[in-house]
Motif scaffolding. Structure first.
Motif, mmCIF file in Angstrom:
data_model
loop_
_atom_site.group_PDB
_atom_site.id
_atom_site.type_symbol
_atom_site.label_atom_id
_atom_site.label_comp_id
_atom_site.label_asym_id
_atom_site.label_seq_id
_atom_site.Cartn_x
_atom_site.Cartn_y
_atom_site.Cartn_z
ATOM 1 N N MET A 117 0.831 -1.207 0.000
ATOM 2 C CA MET A 117 0.000 0.000 0.000
ATOM 3 C C MET A 117 0.867 1.259 0.000
ATOM 4 S SD MET A 117 -2.813 -1.372 2.771
ATOM 5 C CE MET A 117 -3.480 0.247 3.075
ATOM 6 N N MET A 118 1.958 1.234 0.763
ATOM 7 C CA MET A 118 2.838 2.396 0.804
ATOM 8 C C MET A 118 3.501 2.633 -0.547
ATOM 9 S SD MET A 118 4.766 2.692 4.440
ATOM 10 C CE MET A 118 5.450 4.199 3.811
ATOM 11 N N GLU A 120 2.408 1.702 -3.481
ATOM 12 C CA GLU A 120 1.395 2.147 -4.438
ATOM 13 C C GLU A 120 1.087 3.629 -4.250
ATOM 14 O OE1 GLU A 120 -3.062 0.827 -6.022
ATOM 15 O OE2 GLU A 120 -2.003 -0.339 -4.492
ATOM 16 N N ASN A 121 0.989 4.076 -2.997
ATOM 17 C CA ASN A 121 0.775 5.500 -2.744
ATOM 18 C C ASN A 121 1.969 6.336 -3.207
ATOM 19 O OD1 ASN A 121 -1.734 5.035 -1.594
ATOM 20 N ND2 ASN A 121 -0.909 4.818 0.475
ATOM 21 N N LEU A 122 3.172 5.788 -3.048
ATOM 22 C CA LEU A 122 4.365 6.497 -3.500
ATOM 23 C C LEU A 122 4.346 6.658 -5.016
ATOM 24 C CD1 LEU A 122 7.176 7.666 -2.757
ATOM 25 C CD2 LEU A 122 8.101 5.379 -3.091
ATOM 26 N N ILE A 123 3.935 5.613 -5.726
ATOM 27 C CA ILE A 123 3.849 5.688 -7.184
ATOM 28 C C ILE A 123 2.826 6.732 -7.613
ATOM 29 C CG2 ILE A 123 3.223 4.387 -9.255
ATOM 30 C CD1 ILE A 123 4.315 1.892 -7.855
ATOM 31 N N ASP A 124 1.716 6.823 -6.877
ATOM 32 C CA ASP A 124 0.692 7.817 -7.212
ATOM 33 C C ASP A 124 1.210 9.245 -7.061
ATOM 34 O OD1 ASP A 124 -1.146 5.843 -7.795
ATOM 35 O OD2 ASP A 124 -1.967 5.786 -5.768
ATOM 36 N N HIS A 125 2.188 9.462 -6.173
ATOM 37 C CA HIS A 125 2.734 10.802 -5.978
ATOM 38 C C HIS A 125 3.789 11.151 -7.032
ATOM 39 C CE1 HIS A 125 0.879 10.418 -1.968
ATOM 40 N NE2 HIS A 125 0.929 11.730 -1.930
ATOM 41 N N PHE A 126 4.322 10.130 -7.735
ATOM 42 C CA PHE A 126 5.329 10.389 -8.763
ATOM 43 C C PHE A 126 4.674 10.934 -10.022
ATOM 44 C CE2 PHE A 126 8.686 7.105 -7.205
ATOM 45 C CZ PHE A 126 9.020 7.987 -6.180
ATOM 46 N N SER A 127 5.379 11.821 -10.702
ATOM 47 C CA SER A 127 4.891 12.345 -11.972
ATOM 48 C C SER A 127 5.967 12.249 -13.048
ATOM 49 C CB SER A 127 4.422 13.793 -11.817
ATOM 50 O OG SER A 127 5.474 14.598 -11.281
ATOM 51 N N HIS A 272 9.701 4.512 10.806
ATOM 52 C CA HIS A 272 8.949 3.391 11.367
ATOM 53 C C HIS A 272 7.528 3.417 10.808
ATOM 54 C CE1 HIS A 272 7.167 1.200 15.101
ATOM 55 N NE2 HIS A 272 7.320 0.386 14.064
ATOM 56 N N VAL A 273 7.137 2.328 10.178
ATOM 57 C CA VAL A 273 5.813 2.230 9.569
ATOM 58 C C VAL A 273 4.826 1.739 10.624
ATOM 59 C CG1 VAL A 273 4.440 1.149 7.770
ATOM 60 C CG2 VAL A 273 6.812 1.743 7.320
ATOM 61 N N GLN A 274 3.784 2.528 10.864
ATOM 62 C CA GLN A 274 2.738 2.166 11.804
ATOM 63 C C GLN A 274 1.399 2.151 11.085
ATOM 64 O OE1 GLN A 274 3.283 5.211 14.768
ATOM 65 N NE2 GLN A 274 4.826 4.016 15.890
ATOM 66 N N GLN A 280 4.203 7.541 5.355
ATOM 67 C CA GLN A 280 4.100 7.912 3.943
ATOM 68 C C GLN A 280 4.457 9.380 3.746
ATOM 69 O OE1 GLN A 280 2.850 5.703 1.238
ATOM 70 N NE2 GLN A 280 3.990 7.308 0.203
ATOM 71 N N GLU A 281 3.950 10.254 4.601
ATOM 72 C CA GLU A 281 4.237 11.676 4.479
ATOM 73 C C GLU A 281 5.712 11.963 4.724
ATOM 74 O OE1 GLU A 281 1.622 13.487 7.259
ATOM 75 O OE2 GLU A 281 -0.215 12.994 6.128
ATOM 76 N N GLN A 282 6.295 11.286 5.705
ATOM 77 C CA GLN A 282 7.708 11.508 6.005
ATOM 78 C C GLN A 282 8.593 11.047 4.844
ATOM 79 O OE1 GLN A 282 8.936 9.818 9.735
ATOM 80 N NE2 GLN A 282 11.084 10.435 9.482
ATOM 81 N N LEU A 283 8.247 9.911 4.232
ATOM 82 C CA LEU A 283 9.021 9.431 3.094
ATOM 83 C C LEU A 283 8.928 10.400 1.916
ATOM 84 C CD1 LEU A 283 10.704 7.243 1.720
ATOM 85 C CD2 LEU A 283 8.572 6.075 1.105
#
Length: 569
Positions: A117-118, A120-127, A272-274, A280-283
């Protein structure tokens, strides 16, 4: 690449359900008016030539033709020429731990699912950035080479599972080393390695690998998944938990100290992933700090028009519709072309969908074949997976995908694809090739019993295949020697694996040379048979190599035995 030049016209497809609704209301009103004239059974007897099915069939044929015409207006196109487009961004390699310990459920829904999930969310933020994907456990391999194709990245991400890895454990150092060699040769661009793991490093050397990556201008970020208190590891499909060699339940805990050391050595950050979105925001914030640079990305610049196929199909449907009369013909009373309305509509829809899907998956297969023959196996793998997604029932796609995976040494996944191809394939000769390739992989890994069974299955389908027959003879001989060694040398499995692999490579080279010579010699014969001389040559060569291997094994017994990791999580 498939696209529509004028996709705005696709909104006209909304007319299809509207017209269907109008047709339904009109048909219902017509039935009400007929009931006013008299009993329906009597009216049916008075109108023997009136058909209730034919008007519906004609209507749905027209609907299908209208849909195809709308698709034509949208101008479907297929990319034919690749240009390089300039984009400003960074390069990121995701190294995801898929060892069995990632099945633990101390993070909802599980460590592995949360990691997916993380990403996939990271890919969505890439352009404009590039992304690659590496999976690792006791071994590591590139799941997706670095690319700007985010759709493919998500597709590969969804297929990740611990069962992909034949060697369990956790070797973070190997994953980082592989990631450092997976970036492009661009200089001056921010390059990030994001390691997603629970920190249970069984092999060591991860800190040194992270420091080496930092020295090469890369940054290593570590996402620690799991809890420090520990959690049992579920065994898939059983409802039980994994146990160690002593019978105790394995408790897998996040090793935060190890993760922090790796991130610090790599010049990155530990996160640390919780069970929230803070990680996600920190990454995202950390990756935004990296230097962005203009990079070159391959894009399709020329496209071939594909509307002709849709136009021809629409024209055929219109001609077919004209040939169908509203009323039954006295000359064709005994000929019934149509069953129920539902069956006819489903048949027409399946015809249209199958023709479109078949064209698309064949194009992906052709594209993958070109990439495979040029030696670009990772991108060929991507094309074959897209073909399978378009048409899962085409046996050629999984067979070709197995070859691409086999060329990349992804043997366990390749076997799965060859097995899928053998289940789908109906041609016995092509089906035999799948079993032959399974046998080659098993023979390479010294799994002689499985290789013998695969070769036997191949020979049942194609008895005239000399290559398979020779490989079968060699495997039987190798298995006999292996059984003898296991009986005479109880601790044979703890010897030096690297020396064995070198000897195996020599065996494979000699086997291939003999195999090619025999194949060339017997091309002129209609039904070749293995001669005694050829068989003796093959066996003598194998015996000599086995003697050399046995001598080296005896020398290795006198040396201290190396420690082998027994952990499979």
């Amino acid at each position: 690449m498939f696209r529509f030049e004028d996709p705005i016209y696709l909104y006209l497809l909304a007319l299809i359900p509207v017209l269907a609704l109008i047709r339904f209301i009109s048909f219902r009103n017509q039935k009400k008016r007929l009931r006013k004239f008299g009993d329906p059974a009597l009216l049916k007897a008075l109108m023997p030539d009136v058909s209730r099915v034919r008007p519906s069939v004609k209507f749905w044929i027209l609907q299908a033709a209208l849909a195809l015409l709308i698709v034509m207006l949208a101008r479907p196109q297929m990319g034919t020429k690749i240009n390089h487009e300039k984009r400003v961004g960074i390069e990121t390699i995701i190294a995801m731990d898929i060892s069995n310990s990632m099945r633990a459920e101390d993070i909802v829904p599980s460590r592995l699912d949360r990691s997916k999930m993380m990403v996939e969310n990271l890919i969505d933020h890439f352009s404009n950035d590039k992304i690659g994907l590496i999976v690792f456990a006791g071994d590591a391999f590139v799941q997706l080479p670095i690319t700007s194709d985010y759709v493919s990245a998500k597709m590969f991400l969804s297929s990740i599972d611990p069962s992909m890895m034949t060697t369990q454990g956790t070797d973070i150092a190997r994953a980082i080393d592989m990631a450092t060699h997976s970036f492009t040769q661009e200089e001056g661009i921010g390059k990030a390695i994001v390691v997603i793991t629970d920190g249970e490093d069984h092999e060591g050397g991860a800190v040194e690998s992270a420091k080496a990556a930092k020295d090469r201008g890369m940054r290593v970020y570590v996402l620690g998944v799991g809890s420090t208190q520990g959690s049992p590891i579920p065994v898939a499909g059983t409802g039980e938990y994994m146990k160690d060699n002593t019978g105790n339940t394995v408790m897998s805990a996040l090793n935060e100290e190890m993760c922090k050391q790796i991130a610090q050595a790599g010049g990155g950050a530990y996160i640390h992933v919780q069970n929230n979105s803070a990680a996600q925001e920190q990454l995202d914030q950390e990756l935004d700090k990296l230097e962005k640079k203009e990079t070159s990305t391959a894009v399709y610049s020329e496209f071939d028009e594909q509307f002709r196929a849709f136009g021809i199909l629409a024209l055929l449907l219109l001609v077919f519709e004209i040939c169908i009369f509203d009323r039954r013909s006295p000359l064709l009373k005994r000929l019934s072309l149509f069953g129920s309305k539902k069956q006819t509509a489903v048949m027409l829809l399946l015809l249209v969908a199958t023709s479109a899907a078949a064209q698309s998956d064949r194009q992906y297969i052709r594209e993958g074949n070109k990439l495979f023959h040029s030696g670009d196996y990772p991108n060929a793998e991507v094309a074959y997976r897209k073909a399978i997604e378009q048409n899962p029932k085409n046996p050629q796609a999984p067979f070709n995908l197995g070859n691409a995976l086999m060329a990349q040494k992804k043997d366990s996944v390749a076997i799965e694809q060859f097995e899928a191809a053998s289940r789908l394939e109906t041609n016995p000769l092509r089906k035999a090739k799948s079993f032959h390739n399974i046998g080659v992989i098993c023979q390479t890994h010294k799994m002689y019993g499985e290789a013998i069974e695969a070769y036997k299955n191949a020979l049942r389908l194609n008895p005239n295949d000399d290559e398979t027959r020779y490989n079968l003879v060699l495997c039987k001989h190798q298995k006999q020697k292996q059984d003898q060694q296991q009986q005479n040398q109880g601790g044979g499995q703890n010897k030096d694996d690297k020396k064995d692999k070198k000897d195996d490579k020599k065996d494979e080279q000699n086997k291939d040379q003999n195999k090619d010579q025999n194949k060339d010699q017997q091309k002129e014969q209609p039904k070749p048979q293995m001669s005694k001389e050829n068989a003796e040559q093959l066996l003598n060569a194998a015996i000599q190599n086995e003697k050399q291997t046995q001598e080296k094994l005896q020398k290795a017994q006198q040396q201290p035995q190396r420690r082998i990791n027994q952990k499979n999580w």
